[in-house]
Enzyme design. Structure first.
Site, PDB file in Angstrom:
ATOM      1  N   ASP A   1       0.856  -1.188   0.000  1.00 21.83           N
ATOM      2  CA  ASP A   1       0.000   0.000   0.000  1.00 21.83           C
ATOM      3  C   ASP A   1       0.894   1.240   0.000  1.00 21.83           C
ATOM      4  OD1 ASP A   1      -1.780   2.109   0.612  1.00 21.83           O
ATOM      5  OD2 ASP A   1      -3.100   0.730   1.697  1.00 21.83           O
TER       6      ASP A   1
ATOM      7  N   ASP B   1       4.323  -0.693  -8.616  1.00 24.41           N
ATOM      8  CA  ASP B   1       3.991   0.053  -9.824  1.00 24.41           C
ATOM      9  C   ASP B   1       3.819   1.536  -9.503  1.00 24.41           C
ATOM     10  OD1 ASP B   1       1.621  -0.614  -8.333  1.00 24.41           O
ATOM     11  OD2 ASP B   1       0.445   0.185  -9.995  1.00 24.41           O
TER      12      ASP B   1
END
Length: 215
Positions: free
Chosen positions: A118, A154
């Site tokens: 996260d 990413d």
């Protein structure tokens, strides 16, 4: 990424206590006892649905692995795979990554994998990022002298933050790629996570690094 609640998760966990630790606070320094044999130990903090860690364990029977996630629904999905595979070198752990130094002994681990954690983009949530200095301190404690940290994301912002955070902590980088899937050298042995496979197909670049702590 938070997964939907799995009504069957708790029962599956209780029925397979040989595959998942339910009292991890009692396992510090003794994780090798849960495996068929003593081998180098690696953990994935935030295992999601388990594609990465199960494939890694299948391809590397000479190592032991622990899939770790804070979400009961997520770890239950990994457990579902492991119930079918019964890999002797894979154990599961339902726990929060913020307490690693209480779950593992000093120098007990050979490698740590952080995959698509996260990003916690808001400044006030910086301390929750898994590459924040407080987490790095715990990684340093549980890794042995030859241990390493491998990180994929990413999220460009999180990757840049992580590079700075690790550098400021004094870590040394062994490998870095801003586009892993187009890196002929580093992508050769890459195992994708579910998230990675999905978003790389959409054109998202995958950032990657491997680093270690100086002794």
């Amino acid at each position: 990424m938070r997964l939907r609640n799995k009504p069957w998760a708790k029962d599956m966990i209780n029925e397979n206590l040989d595959l998942i630790a339910v009292q991890p606070e009692n396992m510090q320094g003794k994780w090798q006892e849960r495996f068929a044999k003593k081998q180098p130990l690696f953990i994935e903090v935030g295992s999601g649905k388990g594609k990465f860690i199960t494939e890694l364990a299948q391809e590397n029977p000479q190592n032991n692995y622990i899939a770790m996630d804070v979400q009961e629904g997520a770890i239950a999905l990994v457990l579902k795979k492991q119930v079918e595979l019964k890999l002797p070198n894979l154990q599961l752990l339902l726990a929060n990554g913020s307490g690693l130094s209480e779950l593992f002994g000093e120098g007990e681990v050979d490698g740590i994998y952080l995959n698509f954690s996260d990003p916690w983009p808001k400044t006030r949530h910086e301390k929750r990022r898994l590459t924040y200095k407080d987490f790095l301190k715990q990684y340093q404690y549980i890794l042995n002298d030859d241990g390493y940290l491998q990180f994929k994301t990413d999220n460009q912002g999180l990757f840049e933050y992580s590079l700075v955070s690790m550098n400021n902590y004094g870590m040394k980088f062994d490998e870095i790629s801003l586009d892993l899937h187009n890196d002929d050298k580093l992508n050769v042995n890459n195992i994708e996570t579910e998230y990675e496979k999905k978003f790389s197909k959409k054109g998202f670049r995958i950032n990657y690094l491997k680093a270690h702590f100086e002794n």
